[in-house]
Design an enzyme around this catalytic site. Structure first.
Site, PDB file in Angstrom:
ATOM      1  N   ILE A 184       0.831  -1.201   0.000  1.00  0.00           N
ATOM      2  CA  ILE A 184       0.000   0.000   0.000  1.00  0.00           C
ATOM      3  C   ILE A 184       0.865   1.251   0.000  1.00  0.00           C
ATOM      4  CG2 ILE A 184      -1.687   1.323   1.331  1.00  0.00           C
ATOM      5  CD1 ILE A 184      -2.771  -1.430   2.322  1.00  0.00           C
ATOM      6  N   ARG A 214      -2.910  -0.328  10.890  1.00  0.00           N
ATOM      7  CA  ARG A 214      -3.521  -0.962  12.050  1.00  0.00           C
ATOM      8  C   ARG A 214      -3.423  -0.011  13.225  1.00  0.00           C
ATOM      9  NH1 ARG A 214      -5.448  -3.741   8.808  1.00  0.00           N
ATOM     10  NH2 ARG A 214      -5.484  -6.026   8.631  1.00  0.00           N
ATOM     11  N   ASP A 222      -8.523   5.716  10.017  1.00  0.00           N
ATOM     12  CA  ASP A 222      -9.451   4.687   9.552  1.00  0.00           C
ATOM     13  C   ASP A 222      -9.384   3.458  10.449  1.00  0.00           C
ATOM     14  OD1 ASP A 222     -11.392   3.757   7.572  1.00  0.00           O
ATOM     15  OD2 ASP A 222      -9.852   2.312   6.989  1.00  0.00           O
ATOM     16  N   GLU A 275     -10.223  -1.441  17.858  1.00  0.00           N
ATOM     17  CA  GLU A 275     -10.787  -1.194  16.540  1.00  0.00           C
ATOM     18  C   GLU A 275     -12.029  -0.303  16.613  1.00  0.00           C
ATOM     19  OE1 GLU A 275     -11.290  -1.808  12.288  1.00  0.00           O
ATOM     20  OE2 GLU A 275      -9.600  -2.071  13.641  1.00  0.00           O
ATOM     21  N   HIS A 291     -12.902   1.900   9.423  1.00  0.00           N
ATOM     22  CA  HIS A 291     -12.110   0.879   8.711  1.00  0.00           C
ATOM     23  C   HIS A 291     -12.723   0.591   7.334  1.00  0.00           C
ATOM     24  CE1 HIS A 291      -9.272  -2.797   9.436  1.00  0.00           C
ATOM     25  NE2 HIS A 291      -9.066  -2.208   8.269  1.00  0.00           N
TER      26      HIS A 291
END
Length: 344
Positions: A175, A255, A278, A283, A302
């Site tokens: 990425i 992450r 994001d 999470e 996310h």
């Protein structure tokens, strides 16, 4: 019972409930069933257990190919014992760390993933975040909403813009490299931190390779693209955040654990830094997290990765790999166990 003259390899789909229906459009299903012997209505959400569907047991015993996606169960030694003909796994998503086990590598099973297809939407999201950050969109939109009146925006935003600003990319991952590629048309300086990249490779990428502290100190935007491994936990910590210039933006699409959120929050609450997040740690932030309400934070759930119609790109790449397998060709994008220690 299959026709003995049918030479197509047998395959089984394995992923979370509801994923296959989103992943495969009718055109994909037609291509899939043309390449392999499979019942696309049979999707294994589990591969072990005393009450396992007998149809799954039978299909697993015959499967030469396993086609997986999000939520695929781990391929343990027990599962592999029930799949004596299994030779390859095609993962129609990004990382395989959640379901490919050491038992797979010991058995010599070939693995490929659609990580390249999933990397593009993350890179596109990041590009948009970088350009919006340079234009100070978050702050100006908030102030405009509050003022609801004419203001001298050119005066207020006199230091905004993307002309010859510096962007720091943390991690030359798949990425990270796509982000670097997408940034090339813009008049930006790009710094890179990655301990696995040397100066020659950095020159080929047309970036300046620097230590992490220097990258943070020089960049108006810092975008995180490193993998989640023990060595990267909280790699963006108090020192790195303190080094970032006033008004700089931190972008995290990797992450949540890569950023020390306890160190980040004071910087955001004070307004010294902005953030586009994001992913977070945990999470799902707790309901009372300041991240939901801070005007200098863009918090998204996310969604930078493949979403909606974008997941069909992953299906296309996966089916390309299935076709290569049926032609006895090596995978175009194989996953190698030696790379998993420093990749997503």
């Amino acid at each position: 019972m299959h026709d003995a003259s049918d030479n197509r390899p047998s395959a089984l789909l394995s992923m979370s409930p509801g994923i296959a229906e989103r992943l495969f459009a009718p055109v994909h299903l037609a291509r899939l069933t043309g390449l392999v012997r499979t019942d696309p209505r049979l999707v294994a959400h589990r591969l072990t257990g005393p009450d396992l569907d007998p149809a799954v047991v039978a299909a697993l015993a015959e499967a030469e190919l396993l086609i997986t996606c999000w939520g695929a169960p781990p391929l343990t030694a027990e599962v592999l014992a029930a799949a004596p003909k299994l030779r390859a796994v095609v993962h129609a998503a990004g990382t395989v760390k959640h379901h490919i086990t050491d038992a797979c590598w010991e058995r010599g099973i070939s693995v490929t993933s659609a990580a390249a297809a999933n990397a593009l939407p993350v890179a596109e999201y990041t590009l948009a975040a970088i350009l919006f950050s340079g234009k100070r969109v978050l702050g100006s939109a908030h102030r405009y909403r509050e003022a609801r009146a004419a203001r001298d925006w050119h005066q207020e935003l006199g230091r905004a813009g993307n002309y010859r600003r510096t962007v720091g990319i943390v991690g030359a991952s798949r990425i990270g490299r796509r982000v670097i590629e997408l940034l090339r048309p813009f008049d930006l300086r790009v710094l890179l931190y990655d301990p696995y990249v040397d100066t020659a490779e950095a020159a080929a990428l047309d970036v300046e390779l620097v230590p992490l502290d220097e990258l943070c100190g020089r960049s108006q935007v810092v975008s995180v693209h490193a993998p989640q491994v023990p060595a990267t936990r909280h790699m963006i910590g108090a020192a790195e955040l303190a080094a970032m210039p006033d008004g700089a933006t931190l972008i995290n699409t990797a992450r949540g654990s890569l950023v020390d959120e306890a160190a980040l929050l004071p910087q955001l609450v004070s307004g010294r830094l902005d953030a586009v997040l994001d992913v977070t740690d945990p999470e799902l932030p707790p309901p009372d997290s300041p991240l939901y309400d801070l005007p200098n934070v863009l918090l998204t759930p996310h969604v930078a990765g493949s979403l909606g119609v974008e997941i069909h790109r992953m299906a296309d790449q996966a089916l390309d790999e299935v076709e290569r397998y049926t032609k006895a060709l090596p995978f175009e994008d194989p996953v190698l166990p030696s790379a998993l220690g420093h990749s997503a």
